[in-house]
Design an enzyme around this catalytic site. Structure first.
Site, PDB file in Angstrom:
ATOM      1  N   LYS A 150      -9.153  -7.568  -9.138  1.00 20.98           N
ATOM      2  CA  LYS A 150      -8.225  -8.776  -8.543  1.00 20.98           C
ATOM      3  C   LYS A 150      -9.049  -8.570  -7.485  1.00 20.98           C
ATOM      4  O   LYS A 150      -9.007  -7.981  -5.739  1.00 20.98           O
ATOM      5  CB  LYS A 150      -6.891  -9.382  -8.624  1.00 20.98           C
ATOM      6  CG  LYS A 150      -6.081  -9.047  -7.829  1.00 20.98           C
ATOM      7  CD  LYS A 150      -5.901  -9.264  -5.939  1.00 20.98           C
ATOM      8  CE  LYS A 150      -5.191  -8.131  -5.155  1.00 20.98           C
ATOM      9  NZ  LYS A 150      -5.439  -8.099  -4.495  1.00 20.98           N
ATOM     10  N   ASP A 194       1.466  -6.965  -6.355  1.00 19.74           N
ATOM     11  CA  ASP A 194       0.866  -7.216  -7.215  1.00 19.74           C
ATOM     12  C   ASP A 194       0.736  -7.440  -8.877  1.00 19.74           C
ATOM     13  O   ASP A 194      -0.165  -7.735  -9.173  1.00 19.74           O
ATOM     14  CB  ASP A 194      -0.656  -6.831  -6.901  1.00 19.74           C
ATOM     15  CG  ASP A 194      -1.208  -7.032  -5.263  1.00 19.74           C
ATOM     16  OD1 ASP A 194      -0.785  -7.810  -4.765  1.00 19.74           O
ATOM     17  OD2 ASP A 194      -1.798  -6.208  -4.974  1.00 19.74           O
TER      18      ASP A 194
HETATM   19  O1  C5P Z   1       5.183  -4.215  -3.370  1.00 11.74           O
HETATM   20  P1  C5P Z   1       4.162  -3.509  -2.412  1.00 11.74           P
HETATM   21  O2  C5P Z   1       5.133  -1.946  -3.350  1.00 11.74           O
HETATM   22  O3  C5P Z   1       2.259  -3.271  -4.136  1.00 11.74           O
HETATM   23  O4  C5P Z   1       3.948  -3.830  -1.384  1.00 11.74           O
HETATM   24  C1  C5P Z   1       3.249  -2.608  -0.758  1.00 11.74           C
HETATM   25  C2  C5P Z   1       3.312  -2.873   0.540  1.00 11.74           C
HETATM   26  O5  C5P Z   1       3.195  -3.832   1.255  1.00 11.74           O
HETATM   27  C3  C5P Z   1       5.197  -3.174   0.938  1.00 11.74           C
HETATM   28  O6  C5P Z   1       5.692  -1.733   1.844  1.00 11.74           O
HETATM   29  C4  C5P Z   1       5.106  -3.710   1.624  1.00 11.74           C
HETATM   30  O7  C5P Z   1       5.404  -3.293   3.299  1.00 11.74           O
HETATM   31  C5  C5P Z   1       3.432  -4.794   2.518  1.00 11.74           C
HETATM   32  N1  C5P Z   1       3.638  -6.552   1.404  1.00 11.74           N
HETATM   33  C6  C5P Z   1       4.391  -7.505   2.566  1.00 11.74           C
HETATM   34  N2  C5P Z   1       4.869  -8.827   1.338  1.00 11.74           N
HETATM   35  C7  C5P Z   1       4.526  -8.815   0.535  1.00 11.74           C
HETATM   36  C8  C5P Z   1       3.563  -7.742  -0.612  1.00 11.74           C
HETATM   37  C9  C5P Z   1       3.487  -6.455   0.458  1.00 11.74           C
HETATM   38  O8  C5P Z   1       4.857  -6.718   3.557  1.00 11.74           O
HETATM   39  N3  C5P Z   1       4.502  -9.655  -0.012  1.00 11.74           N
END
Ligand code: C5P
Length: 287
Positions: free
Chosen positions: A11, A135
């Site tokens: 994406k 994501d």
């Molecule tokens: O959800 P995921 O583990 O993929 O996200 C990776 C990092 O990106 C999280 O640990 C966070 O620091 C940041 N993030 C965020 N807000 C979001 C998505 C991701 O702060 N909506």
């Protein structure tokens, strides 16, 4: 059925805005996600236990891989006697802002749902997906373009009027999403995407105004840390891109072209200077 092959498209973010920090530590997002025709291919075969192999030596092949975690999560909940042999044909660059790991995990959830006839609906699959990463819900959402809000799980489909063409240019380094989000501050933002205006332009396919609204506020963090991202944006524009914006937390920059000859010239230029350059279009399932 003992084996299934699932396509896992990358994406890009056509817009990305952050509305603020949430009490759970994540950021409140408002972003337009768009699947493109650069895909990993995931083969799932019924087996005892979970195992994972890949053609790439850039991804872990143990329980730390998000695709492995996806298999563990869905099997533990719906058939803890079952296992799976996962093979990942990796084509999407790693640590690129293209949701490569997330799309593999989504493909494992979708594939195991079919392989083992769990018959789980999009609601449950979406909940499992969010446990794996912000994501992942979009990556298993049926629409290939969607507005994502919340952490990324509140999805509204947008229909594709036209197939868009992009050049993806990934510089020779990876970024940590966590670090980029941690460095974000609303005070640094000078330009935000106007989502309503974007949607109107998208639905009417107004090429001239669409590019004005393609903005990613995370560039404020990534470009400061990695000035090469700004250079790639500028070079893409110099080579005829209508707009050139970083995807996700980067470092990949996409350039949008509506003339395929100009895109081809830009591809030749960038592939002489960068190792990871891809010509892609809006993703159409089964094409
Ligand atoms: O959800 P995921 O583990 O993929 O996200 C990776 C990092 O990106 C999280 O640990 C966070 O620091 C940041 N993030 C965020 N807000 C979001 C998505 C991701 O702060 N909506």
């Amino acid at each position: 059925m003992n084996k299934i092959v699932v396509e896992a498209p990358a994406k890009i973010n056509l817009t990305l805005d952050i509305k603020g920090k949430r009490s759970d530590g994540y950021h409140e997002l408002e972003t337009v996600m768009h699947q493109v025709s650069l895909s990993d291919k995931i083969t799932l075969e019924k087996a005892k236990g979970i195992s994972l192999t890949s053609n790439s030596n850039l991804i872990p092949t143990d329980a730390t891989n998000l695709a492995w975690k996806a298999a563990k999560l869905i099997l533990a909940k719906f058939n803890d006697k079952a296992g799976v042999k996962i093979y990942i044909e990796k084509n999407i660059p790693v640590g690129a802002g293209l949701a490569g790991g997330s799309t593999d995990a989504a493909a494992v959830l979708l594939g195991l749902n079919r392989l083992y006839n769990f018959n789980l609906g999009t609601g449950i699959l979406g909940d499992l997906a969010l446990e794996l990463g912000s994501d992942v819900p979009f990556c298993l959402f049926p629409a290939s373009t969607a507005i994502a809000r919340g952490r990324g799980e509140l999805l509204t489909p947008l229909s594709n009027l036209k197939k868009l063409h992009f050049l993806l240019v990934k510089p020779d380094f990876q970024v940590s999403t966590r670090e980029i989000f941690a460095g974000f501050s609303l005070e640094q933002v000078v330009k935000t995407p106007d989502l309503d205006a974007f949607i109107k332009a998208w639905q009417e396919y107004e090429v001239c105004s669409l590019n004005k609204y393609m903005v990613n506020v995370l560039e404020t963090v990534s470009i400061k840390k990695y000035p090469e991202i700004r250079q790639i944006k500028q070079k893409l524009k110099n080579r005829g891109a209508l707009s050139a914006v970083m995807s996700g937390s980067g470092p990949t920059v996409w350039g949008w072209f509506n003339d395929l000859d100009i895109l081809e010239d830009a591809y030749n230029y960038f592939s002489a200077n960068y190792q990871e350059v891809f010509k892609v279009s809006s993703y159409v399932r089964g094409e």
